[in-house]
Structure formats: C-alpha cells, structure tokens
Design a protein around this motif. Structure first.
Motif, PDB file in Angstrom:
ATOM      1  N   UNK A   1       1.462  -4.778   4.421  1.00  0.00           N
ATOM      2  CA  UNK A   1       1.812  -6.116   3.981  1.00  0.00           C
ATOM      3  C   UNK A   1       0.671  -6.768   3.218  1.00  0.00           C
ATOM      4  N   UNK A   2       1.003  -7.801   2.456  1.00  0.00           N
ATOM      5  CA  UNK A   2       0.008  -8.674   1.858  1.00  0.00           C
ATOM      6  C   UNK A   2      -0.010  -9.959   2.681  1.00  0.00           C
ATOM      7  N   UNK A   3      -1.169 -10.302   3.206  1.00  0.00           N
ATOM      8  CA  UNK A   3      -1.322 -11.505   4.007  1.00  0.00           C
ATOM      9  C   UNK A   3      -2.090 -12.553   3.216  1.00  0.00           C
ATOM     10  N   UNK A   4      -1.753 -13.808   3.456  1.00  0.00           N
ATOM     11  CA  UNK A   4      -2.411 -14.875   2.724  1.00  0.00           C
ATOM     12  C   UNK A   4      -2.624 -16.118   3.551  1.00  0.00           C
ATOM     13  N   UNK A   5      -3.572 -16.922   3.104  1.00  0.00           N
ATOM     14  CA  UNK A   5      -3.788 -18.259   3.636  1.00  0.00           C
ATOM     15  C   UNK A   5      -3.509 -19.263   2.527  1.00  0.00           C
ATOM     16  N   UNK A   6      -2.724 -20.274   2.835  1.00  0.00           N
ATOM     17  CA  UNK A   6      -2.419 -21.374   1.940  1.00  0.00           C
ATOM     18  C   UNK A   6      -2.779 -22.680   2.633  1.00  0.00           C
TER      19      UNK A   6
ATOM     20  N   UNK B   1      -5.039 -10.992   1.022  1.00  0.00           N
ATOM     21  CA  UNK B   1      -5.641  -9.694   1.299  1.00  0.00           C
ATOM     22  C   UNK B   1      -4.531  -8.658   1.426  1.00  0.00           C
ATOM     23  N   UNK B   2      -4.687  -7.534   0.747  1.00  0.00           N
ATOM     24  CA  UNK B   2      -3.711  -6.456   0.798  1.00  0.00           C
ATOM     25  C   UNK B   2      -3.965  -5.564   2.001  1.00  0.00           C
ATOM     26  N   UNK B   3      -3.036  -4.637   2.240  1.00  0.00           N
ATOM     27  CA  UNK B   3      -3.198  -3.701   3.337  1.00  0.00           C
ATOM     28  C   UNK B   3      -4.416  -2.813   3.194  1.00  0.00           C
ATOM     29  N   UNK B   4      -4.861  -2.583   1.961  1.00  0.00           N
ATOM     30  CA  UNK B   4      -6.038  -1.765   1.700  1.00  0.00           C
ATOM     31  C   UNK B   4      -7.320  -2.585   1.617  1.00  0.00           C
TER      32      UNK B   4
ATOM     33  N   UNK C   1     -11.607 -13.917   3.691  1.00  0.00           N
ATOM     34  CA  UNK C   1     -10.397 -13.473   4.377  1.00  0.00           C
ATOM     35  C   UNK C   1     -10.599 -12.030   4.840  1.00  0.00           C
ATOM     36  N   UNK C   2     -10.098 -11.719   6.028  1.00  0.00           N
ATOM     37  CA  UNK C   2     -10.197 -10.369   6.566  1.00  0.00           C
ATOM     38  C   UNK C   2      -8.979 -10.089   7.438  1.00  0.00           C
TER      39      UNK C   2
ATOM     40  N   UNK D   1       0.591 -16.605   5.729  1.00  0.00           N
ATOM     41  CA  UNK D   1       1.760 -16.069   5.043  1.00  0.00           C
ATOM     42  C   UNK D   1       1.780 -14.551   5.094  1.00  0.00           C
ATOM     43  N   UNK D   2       2.962 -13.998   5.318  1.00  0.00           N
ATOM     44  CA  UNK D   2       3.204 -12.561   5.331  1.00  0.00           C
ATOM     45  C   UNK D   2       4.172 -12.210   4.216  1.00  0.00           C
ATOM     46  N   UNK D   3       3.869 -11.156   3.460  1.00  0.00           N
ATOM     47  CA  UNK D   3       4.749 -10.708   2.389  1.00  0.00           C
ATOM     48  C   UNK D   3       4.857  -9.188   2.394  1.00  0.00           C
ATOM     49  N   UNK D   4       6.096  -8.709   2.375  1.00  0.00           N
ATOM     50  CA  UNK D   4       6.358  -7.277   2.311  1.00  0.00           C
ATOM     51  C   UNK D   4       7.626  -7.075   1.503  1.00  0.00           C
ATOM     52  N   UNK D   5       7.492  -6.413   0.355  1.00  0.00           N
ATOM     53  CA  UNK D   5       8.614  -6.248  -0.568  1.00  0.00           C
ATOM     54  C   UNK D   5       9.191  -7.623  -0.911  1.00  0.00           C
ATOM     55  N   UNK D   6      10.456  -7.874  -0.577  1.00  0.00           N
ATOM     56  CA  UNK D   6      11.097  -9.149  -0.885  1.00  0.00           C
ATOM     57  C   UNK D   6      11.081 -10.128   0.288  1.00  0.00           C
ATOM     58  N   UNK D   7      10.426  -9.763   1.375  1.00  0.00           N
ATOM     59  CA  UNK D   7      10.410 -10.593   2.569  1.00  0.00           C
ATOM     60  C   UNK D   7       9.121 -11.402   2.656  1.00  0.00           C
ATOM     61  N   UNK D   8       9.233 -12.642   3.096  1.00  0.00           N
ATOM     62  CA  UNK D   8       8.062 -13.479   3.304  1.00  0.00           C
ATOM     63  C   UNK D   8       8.286 -14.362   4.535  1.00  0.00           C
ATOM     64  N   UNK D   9       7.211 -14.617   5.269  1.00  0.00           N
ATOM     65  CA  UNK D   9       7.258 -15.419   6.484  1.00  0.00           C
ATOM     66  C   UNK D   9       6.053 -16.341   6.526  1.00  0.00           C
ATOM     67  N   UNK D  10       6.273 -17.566   7.010  1.00  0.00           N
ATOM     68  CA  UNK D  10       5.216 -18.560   7.141  1.00  0.00           C
ATOM     69  C   UNK D  10       4.946 -18.897   8.599  1.00  0.00           C
TER      70      UNK D  10
END
Length: 118
Positions: free
Chosen positions: A35-40, A54-57, A72-73, A99-108
């Motif tokens: 997943x790609x994780x983010x802070x907003x 931050x990406x999974x890698x 971010x870590x 925030x969580x993002x994976x393909x077309x899915x996102x969660x806050x």
C-alpha cells in the motif's frame, strides 16, 4: 474494511517535537506491505492538504513546507505508519489524518489534533 487509528497528537511549544502513529487493522501483512500510506492535515476553514507519503518499498515525498523537519516511516510487520515532526511551527497546527491507498481503494483515519502554541 481497513481501519486506521491515529495517535500521538497534542499541544507543543514552537520548536518542539511530536511523533504521530497510525495503526491499521483489518488487513494482513502482505497486502499492507504494498500500500501507499500518507499523512494529510486540515486546519479549520481550510482544505485538507498532503503532508507526506510513503510507498511499500519506502519511497517518500513531502510537501515543501515540511521538508527537513518531518519524517514519514512505516513498519509493515506492525501495520503502522509514523510521522516524526521536529521544529514545529504554529502554522503546523491542524488535525492530522492517516490515509491508506491500494489500487482503487482508499481509507481515512479519524484524525488527531496537533496544536503548536506558546
């Protein structure tokens, strides 16, 4: 399905530090890892803005206003993302959202308040 819970916010003096945490549940390690994780953040009366991702890698990016101050870590085994905030300024005051993002899915997440004031 994915649930995010932020913690670590609070009141700090200008120049101080805080570390935010975002714990994910309802997801297994192997999926969270890609997943790609983010802070907003969002201040009252203003639009929500990107702080960092931050990406999974482990590839990261930051908005210009926090570069050199925020980091971010992530710990995929713990399904947790962090935001280390140093040299805090009054203009950093906002509700911070995970925030969580994976393909077309996102969660806050629900958000955690950060207030920088003397």
């Amino acid at each position: 399905q994915v649930q995010l819970v932020e913690s670590g916010g609070g009141l700090v003096q200008p120049g101080g530090s805080l570390k935010l945490s975002c714990a994910a549940s309802g997801i297994i390690f192997s999926i969270f890892s890609f997943s790609v994780m983010g802070w907003y953040r969002q201040a009252p009366g203003k639009q929500r803005e990107l702080v960092a991702t931050i990406s999974g890698l482990g590839s990261t990016n930051y908005t210009d206003s926090v570069k050199g101050r925020f980091t971010i870590s992530r710990d995929n085994a713990k399904r947790t993302v962090y935001l280390q905030m140093n040299s805090l300024k009054p203009e950093d005051t906002a509700v911070y959202y995970c925030n969580y993002k994976k393909d077309y899915r996102t969660t806050w997440g629900q958000g955690t308040q950060v207030t920088v004031s003397s």
